[in-house]
Structure formats: structure tokens, C-alpha cells
Design a protein around this motif. Sequence first.
Motif, PDB file in Angstrom:
ATOM      1  N   UNK A  56      53.575  48.875  68.434  1.00 27.04           N
ATOM      2  CA  UNK A  56      52.130  49.008  68.380  1.00 27.04           C
ATOM      3  C   UNK A  56      51.664  49.828  69.563  1.00 27.04           C
ATOM      4  N   UNK A  57      50.767  50.735  69.275  1.00 29.27           N
ATOM      5  CA  UNK A  57      50.303  51.631  70.328  1.00 29.27           C
ATOM      6  C   UNK A  57      49.210  50.990  71.178  1.00 29.27           C
TER       7      UNK A  57
ATOM      8  N   UNK B  56      49.054  41.728  73.642  1.00 32.20           N
ATOM      9  CA  UNK B  56      49.994  41.136  74.582  1.00 32.20           C
ATOM     10  C   UNK B  56      51.351  40.975  73.911  1.00 32.20           C
ATOM     11  N   UNK B  57      52.347  40.633  74.712  1.00 32.05           N
ATOM     12  CA  UNK B  57      53.689  40.406  74.156  1.00 32.05           C
ATOM     13  C   UNK B  57      53.666  39.266  73.151  1.00 32.05           C
ATOM     14  N   UNK B  58      52.861  38.246  73.427  1.00 24.36           N
ATOM     15  CA  UNK B  58      52.760  37.119  72.499  1.00 24.36           C
ATOM     16  C   UNK B  58      52.141  37.547  71.168  1.00 24.36           C
ATOM     17  N   UNK B  59      51.173  38.450  71.234  1.00 30.44           N
ATOM     18  CA  UNK B  59      50.559  38.943  70.005  1.00 30.44           C
ATOM     19  C   UNK B  59      51.554  39.769  69.198  1.00 30.44           C
ATOM     20  N   UNK B  60      52.308  40.624  69.901  1.00 30.39           N
ATOM     21  CA  UNK B  60      53.365  41.394  69.224  1.00 30.39           C
ATOM     22  C   UNK B  60      54.318  40.472  68.488  1.00 30.39           C
TER      23      UNK B  60
ATOM     24  N   UNK C 216      43.775  34.882  65.002  1.00 28.87           N
ATOM     25  CA  UNK C 216      44.208  34.367  66.303  1.00 28.87           C
ATOM     26  C   UNK C 216      43.007  34.159  67.209  1.00 28.87           C
ATOM     27  N   UNK C 217      43.009  33.023  67.914  1.00 34.17           N
ATOM     28  CA  UNK C 217      41.974  32.725  68.901  1.00 34.17           C
ATOM     29  C   UNK C 217      42.618  32.575  70.276  1.00 34.17           C
ATOM     30  N   UNK C 218      41.795  32.775  71.312  1.00 29.91           N
ATOM     31  CA  UNK C 218      42.316  32.628  72.678  1.00 29.91           C
ATOM     32  C   UNK C 218      42.210  31.167  73.133  1.00 29.91           C
ATOM     33  N   UNK C 219      42.502  30.935  74.384  1.00 26.45           N
ATOM     34  CA  UNK C 219      42.493  29.564  74.909  1.00 26.45           C
ATOM     35  C   UNK C 219      41.108  28.939  74.912  1.00 26.45           C
ATOM     36  N   UNK C 220      40.067  29.784  74.857  1.00 28.72           N
ATOM     37  CA  UNK C 220      38.693  29.284  74.789  1.00 28.72           C
ATOM     38  C   UNK C 220      38.206  29.169  73.351  1.00 28.72           C
ATOM     39  N   UNK C 221      39.143  29.326  72.414  1.00 29.37           N
ATOM     40  CA  UNK C 221      38.852  29.221  70.980  1.00 29.37           C
ATOM     41  C   UNK C 221      37.982  30.363  70.462  1.00 29.37           C
TER      42      UNK C 221
ATOM     43  N   UNK D 160      37.621  34.236  68.860  1.00 23.55           N
ATOM     44  CA  UNK D 160      38.456  35.114  68.031  1.00 23.55           C
ATOM     45  C   UNK D 160      39.040  36.277  68.833  1.00 23.55           C
ATOM     46  N   UNK D 161      40.321  36.529  68.626  1.00 20.26           N
ATOM     47  CA  UNK D 161      41.007  37.648  69.267  1.00 20.26           C
ATOM     48  C   UNK D 161      41.470  38.665  68.223  1.00 20.26           C
TER      49      UNK D 161
END
Length: 229
Positions: free
Chosen positions: A4-5, A10-14, A122-127, A129-130
Motif C-alpha cells: 500500500x502506498x 500502520x503496520x497493524x492496518x496492513x 476499523x476504529x481506533x482506541x477512542x472508538x 472510525x479509522x
Amino acid sequence: MVSYHKPTLTAEMHSLIDSYAEGFNQIPGVVILHETENWTVVYMSDRGLAQLKLTLEQVCNLTNAEYYSRYFNEEDAKDYVPKIGAFMHANNKEDTLSYYQQLKFPDDDNWRWHLSSTNIFLRDNDDKPVLTITVSIPIDAMHHMAAKADKLLEENNFLRKNVGNFSKLSRREKTILKEISLGKSSIEIASELHISSTTVDTHRRNIRDKLNAKTSYEIAQYARAFDLI
């Protein structure tokens, strides 16, 4: 591993996207992932890349202006883009947003209707949307749903252009507008509303003037677009 360009991933998203990629390519439609900050594409399934005749890197490198002006119809986007914004703001885990949109592909000048559904992937730690996931499925041009989508777009465009005129009507005038659209005469309307037919005729003239409507068809357009009938 899929490359992904977009540097926002993040690596976790990949890793997460990679774990789903094979399944995405089995879905009988196009799967698109957007990051929510700028609403840029960060992933598209192989079916979509083949339709656009681009690689994943090329799609991800397109600016929003290039991507949306090249492939999406601006008119129906005016309808569903605000809905997507409201959907993201609500951030409800139980909701899915579905909408019609028209796309145009390389070497084809025709707009093609698709039924798309969007959810938060996907959501972040604060819930918050990411990433979002959208599944877009083409509608056969001969299918009744394509005709329905055309009608909805026409009515939505009419509504946006004429909401100012409609807002000029009083509550009584809206009631009479509905009855006119149902083909009722001034005498019939007067009997139902317990007013004189002369009063109804006056309302008719005022309605036509406020809406700048000269024909019964134009009157009926207002009634349909603003859910009076």
C-alpha cells in the motif's frame, strides 16, 4: 503481503487488510477501503482494479479530485455524500449505509448504476472510525432497480433545486397542492376543506406563482419530490 502506498496505514492496518484480502476478492462485487481522515482509497479488490484498469498503487496515488471526477457522477454524489458524512458522524456499530451511485469506467462513456453499502471497518482506541469498507455491486441496465435509481436521482435533483420555492408555501397551500396533484377539482377540494371554491382558486394561483409552475405535471413533480403523494 499486499503493498500500500498510503503512508497513513500502520503496520497493524496492513496486517488486518492482508488477512481479509483473499476473502474480499471472492465477493461478487467491488470492495473498497477508505481512510476516514481524508476519505482516500487505501485498498480495492482485484475486481475493481480490473474495471479501472489500474494497479492498487495507482488507485491509492490518485488525489480525491482525480478519483471522484474521473469515475463518479457528480449529480448523484450530491445526494449520497452528505448521507455518508452523517453516517460517519453517528458512528453506530449496528448501522450500514446503502445508496445508489453511478460510475464510468475507461473506454466506456456510459454511466452504470451500482448499489453500494458502507460500514465502519476499523476504529481506533477512542472508538472513532479509522477505516470504512464499501461493497459496490453493479445493477443490470435492464433491471427495474436501475430505472428506480434513475427516478430517485431525478427527484432528488428536483428537490435540491426547488426546496426554496416549496418553503414559500403555507401549510394550507401544501394541503391544496397535494389535492391538486391527485387530480381533484376546486369544488371537490373546497368540499373536503370546508372552504369556498373561490378561496381554493385563489390558493391555486398563489401556489403556481410561488412554485413558478405552469403545468399540472410541474405541480405533480413538487408533490412527489416533497412526499405529499
